[in-house]
Motif scaffolding. Sequence first.
Motif, PDB file in Angstrom:
ATOM      1  N   LEU A 180      32.019  32.245  33.204  1.00  6.75           N
ATOM      2  CA  LEU A 180      31.883  33.138  32.051  1.00  6.75           C
ATOM      3  C   LEU A 180      30.412  33.403  31.769  1.00  6.75           C
ATOM      4  O   LEU A 180      29.955  33.387  30.619  1.00  6.75           O
ATOM      5  CB  LEU A 180      32.587  32.537  30.834  1.00  6.75           C
ATOM      6  CG  LEU A 180      34.113  32.569  30.918  1.00  6.75           C
ATOM      7  CD1 LEU A 180      34.742  31.636  29.897  1.00  6.75           C
ATOM      8  CD2 LEU A 180      34.622  33.985  30.710  1.00  6.75           C
ATOM      9  N   ALA A 181      29.657  33.648  32.843  1.00  7.56           N
ATOM     10  CA  ALA A 181      28.241  33.943  32.708  1.00  7.56           C
ATOM     11  C   ALA A 181      28.035  35.446  32.527  1.00  7.56           C
ATOM     12  O   ALA A 181      28.989  36.232  32.494  1.00  7.56           O
ATOM     13  CB  ALA A 181      27.482  33.436  33.935  1.00  7.56           C
ATOM     14  N   THR A 182      26.778  35.847  32.403  1.00 13.05           N
ATOM     15  CA  THR A 182      26.431  37.245  32.184  1.00 13.05           C
ATOM     16  C   THR A 182      27.111  38.136  33.223  1.00 13.05           C
ATOM     17  O   THR A 182      27.061  37.869  34.412  1.00 13.05           O
ATOM     18  CB  THR A 182      24.908  37.417  32.248  1.00 13.05           C
ATOM     19  OG1 THR A 182      24.314  36.595  31.234  1.00 13.05           O
ATOM     20  CG2 THR A 182      24.515  38.868  32.022  1.00 13.05           C
ATOM     21  N   PHE A 206      49.029  36.851  33.436  1.00 12.11           N
ATOM     22  CA  PHE A 206      49.078  36.942  34.887  1.00 12.11           C
ATOM     23  C   PHE A 206      49.075  35.552  35.518  1.00 12.11           C
ATOM     24  O   PHE A 206      48.361  34.657  35.070  1.00 12.11           O
ATOM     25  CB  PHE A 206      47.867  37.720  35.418  1.00 12.11           C
ATOM     26  CG  PHE A 206      48.018  39.207  35.322  1.00 12.11           C
ATOM     27  CD1 PHE A 206      48.560  39.941  36.371  1.00 12.11           C
ATOM     28  CD2 PHE A 206      47.650  39.878  34.168  1.00 12.11           C
ATOM     29  CE1 PHE A 206      48.713  41.310  36.281  1.00 12.11           C
ATOM     30  CE2 PHE A 206      47.802  41.249  34.062  1.00 12.11           C
ATOM     31  CZ  PHE A 206      48.329  41.971  35.123  1.00 12.11           C
ATOM     32  N   TYR A 207      49.900  35.399  36.544  1.00 13.32           N
ATOM     33  CA  TYR A 207      49.803  34.245  37.436  1.00 13.32           C
ATOM     34  C   TYR A 207      48.691  34.558  38.445  1.00 13.32           C
ATOM     35  O   TYR A 207      48.556  35.692  38.909  1.00 13.32           O
ATOM     36  CB  TYR A 207      51.127  34.005  38.150  1.00 13.32           C
ATOM     37  CG  TYR A 207      52.170  33.353  37.265  1.00 13.32           C
ATOM     38  CD1 TYR A 207      52.495  32.011  37.425  1.00 13.32           C
ATOM     39  CD2 TYR A 207      52.821  34.083  36.267  1.00 13.32           C
ATOM     40  CE1 TYR A 207      53.443  31.397  36.617  1.00 13.32           C
ATOM     41  CE2 TYR A 207      53.765  33.484  35.455  1.00 13.32           C
ATOM     42  CZ  TYR A 207      54.070  32.139  35.633  1.00 13.32           C
ATOM     43  OH  TYR A 207      55.010  31.538  34.825  1.00 13.32           O
ATOM     44  N   TRP A 208      47.906  33.530  38.816  1.00 11.65           N
ATOM     45  CA  TRP A 208      46.650  33.791  39.512  1.00 11.65           C
ATOM     46  C   TRP A 208      46.408  32.707  40.569  1.00 11.65           C
ATOM     47  O   TRP A 208      46.629  31.525  40.328  1.00 11.65           O
ATOM     48  CB  TRP A 208      45.522  33.763  38.482  1.00 11.65           C
ATOM     49  CG  TRP A 208      44.185  34.294  38.884  1.00 11.65           C
ATOM     50  CD1 TRP A 208      43.445  33.956  39.979  1.00 11.65           C
ATOM     51  CD2 TRP A 208      43.391  35.233  38.151  1.00 11.65           C
ATOM     52  NE1 TRP A 208      42.243  34.622  39.987  1.00 11.65           N
ATOM     53  CE2 TRP A 208      42.192  35.418  38.872  1.00 11.65           C
ATOM     54  CE3 TRP A 208      43.574  35.919  36.952  1.00 11.65           C
ATOM     55  CZ2 TRP A 208      41.175  36.270  38.433  1.00 11.65           C
ATOM     56  CZ3 TRP A 208      42.562  36.769  36.519  1.00 11.65           C
ATOM     57  CH2 TRP A 208      41.388  36.942  37.250  1.00 11.65           C
ATOM     58  N   TYR A 209      45.928  33.143  41.724  1.00 11.01           N
ATOM     59  CA  TYR A 209      45.478  32.228  42.775  1.00 11.01           C
ATOM     60  C   TYR A 209      44.263  32.857  43.438  1.00 11.01           C
ATOM     61  O   TYR A 209      44.226  34.067  43.674  1.00 11.01           O
ATOM     62  CB  TYR A 209      46.567  32.001  43.817  1.00 11.01           C
ATOM     63  CG  TYR A 209      46.123  31.158  45.002  1.00 11.01           C
ATOM     64  CD1 TYR A 209      46.129  29.771  44.936  1.00 11.01           C
ATOM     65  CD2 TYR A 209      45.674  31.761  46.185  1.00 11.01           C
ATOM     66  CE1 TYR A 209      45.711  28.993  45.999  1.00 11.01           C
ATOM     67  CE2 TYR A 209      45.245  30.981  47.254  1.00 11.01           C
ATOM     68  CZ  TYR A 209      45.265  29.612  47.160  1.00 11.01           C
ATOM     69  OH  TYR A 209      44.847  28.843  48.232  1.00 11.01           O
ATOM     70  N   ARG A 238      37.384  39.355  29.188  1.00  9.28           N
ATOM     71  CA  ARG A 238      37.380  38.467  30.348  1.00  9.28           C
ATOM     72  C   ARG A 238      37.836  37.066  29.939  1.00  9.28           C
ATOM     73  O   ARG A 238      38.626  36.423  30.639  1.00  9.28           O
ATOM     74  CB  ARG A 238      35.968  38.424  30.937  1.00  9.28           C
ATOM     75  CG  ARG A 238      35.696  37.318  31.932  1.00  9.28           C
ATOM     76  CD  ARG A 238      36.385  37.524  33.245  1.00  9.28           C
ATOM     77  NE  ARG A 238      35.979  36.510  34.216  1.00  9.28           N
ATOM     78  CZ  ARG A 238      36.456  36.422  35.437  1.00  9.28           C
ATOM     79  NH1 ARG A 238      37.340  37.287  35.854  1.00  9.28           N
ATOM     80  NH2 ARG A 238      36.057  35.476  36.254  1.00  9.28           N
ATOM     81  N   LEU A 239      37.335  36.578  28.822  1.00 12.87           N
ATOM     82  CA  LEU A 239      37.746  35.264  28.333  1.00 12.87           C
ATOM     83  C   LEU A 239      39.253  35.233  28.084  1.00 12.87           C
ATOM     84  O   LEU A 239      39.934  34.285  28.484  1.00 12.87           O
ATOM     85  CB  LEU A 239      36.997  34.917  27.053  1.00 12.87           C
ATOM     86  CG  LEU A 239      37.436  33.622  26.364  1.00 12.87           C
ATOM     87  CD1 LEU A 239      37.055  32.405  27.182  1.00 12.87           C
ATOM     88  CD2 LEU A 239      36.865  33.522  24.958  1.00 12.87           C
ATOM     89  N   THR A 240      39.772  36.269  27.445  1.00 10.00           N
ATOM     90  CA  THR A 240      41.204  36.310  27.151  1.00 10.00           C
ATOM     91  C   THR A 240      42.023  36.299  28.425  1.00 10.00           C
ATOM     92  O   THR A 240      43.042  35.596  28.529  1.00 10.00           O
ATOM     93  CB  THR A 240      41.525  37.558  26.317  1.00 10.00           C
ATOM     94  OG1 THR A 240      40.803  37.497  25.083  1.00 10.00           O
ATOM     95  CG2 THR A 240      43.024  37.635  26.022  1.00 10.00           C
ATOM     96  N   LEU A 241      41.600  37.087  29.413  1.00 11.24           N
ATOM     97  CA  LEU A 241      42.299  37.102  30.699  1.00 11.24           C
ATOM     98  C   LEU A 241      42.321  35.706  31.318  1.00 11.24           C
ATOM     99  O   LEU A 241      43.339  35.262  31.861  1.00 11.24           O
ATOM    100  CB  LEU A 241      41.599  38.083  31.645  1.00 11.24           C
ATOM    101  CG  LEU A 241      42.182  38.205  33.054  1.00 11.24           C
ATOM    102  CD1 LEU A 241      43.547  38.869  33.007  1.00 11.24           C
ATOM    103  CD2 LEU A 241      41.226  38.995  33.954  1.00 11.24           C
ATOM    104  N   ALA A 242      41.191  35.001  31.221  1.00 12.55           N
ATOM    105  CA  ALA A 242      41.084  33.674  31.823  1.00 12.55           C
ATOM    106  C   ALA A 242      41.990  32.668  31.133  1.00 12.55           C
ATOM    107  O   ALA A 242      42.777  31.966  31.783  1.00 12.55           O
ATOM    108  CB  ALA A 242      39.630  33.203  31.785  1.00 12.55           C
TER     109      ALA A 242
END
Length: 312
Positions: free
Chosen positions: A199-201, A301-304, A208-212
């Motif tokens: 979660l850098a610049t 989302f499920y993520w790999y 992006r945070l919410t997606l993560a």
Amino acid sequence: DTPASTSVSPEQFEGHLDALESGGYRVWPLPRVLAAVYDQAEPLPPDVVTITFDDAYASVFSEARPRLRARGWPYSVFVNTDAIDAGHSPYMDWDDLRTLEEEGVTIGNHSAAHGHMATPQSDESKSAWRERVETDVDQAHRRLAEEIGQPPEIFAYPYGEDSPALAGVVGERYRWALAQRSGPVGPLTDPLSIPRFPLATGFASLDRLTLAIRSRPLPVRRFETRADGRGGDIDWIRLTLDSGGYRAGQLGCFSGAGDALSVEREAGEAAVIRIDVDGIGRAGRNKVNCTAPASDDSGDFYWYSYQWLIGP
């Protein structure tokens, strides 16, 4: 004012913490999360996150620490010890790190020299490479034990760069090792290649945070790949998936640049997919992200993700 690729502004970081708090997320210490995931030491609720920092920048002590202490939230710091021993700026010193340890912060091994360790250098034999990385990991482990008073239990790869060979070395010393590619963690996650969302610049927006934090681990039961014989690149990736709460028919895979990749479902094997990555590799880090929407219409989302390196 530290490197953008590994930093976030204090204001953005405060926004991240506010979002976690307002969203009702629970922040757990990293060892507790790992014990829950891999040992089933306790149930792991879906709203748990853990916060880690690499490199032991002084700004983590001066900026992140008071903000996290005010909320009573735990976190982890991974230390590359040569920089601390040399007194280099902009890093913490050993007194700072001892203070963190006394406050309950998890201190982990991030190597001694913070070099590129995943593959041999162009002029380095495999035996010389192994000797170099073993010496480096062991030196950092020893220095942390000497200065902090507790030997580290978790390793984080420098630059987030891992490889099967490096995992073999680290796995002789540590049970858990953290990489740095996007993805949530579940019981099928390789314990020596644990993803984290940077979660850098450039990747620090609240979207992006919410997606993560709303992502769920895609249940990859088996991973296979084939080298193409061209200096470390690969032709394809094959994933064997368990069933779960995701829409399998909408699973898609993407290169690190965001380009959609060809995904084939193997005949007679509905749970096996083959991803064509021939030709997308380049020198350095390469990545594939595979995602599928949750079937409960939550928007999650499920993520790999998978990362590989092509050496110099």
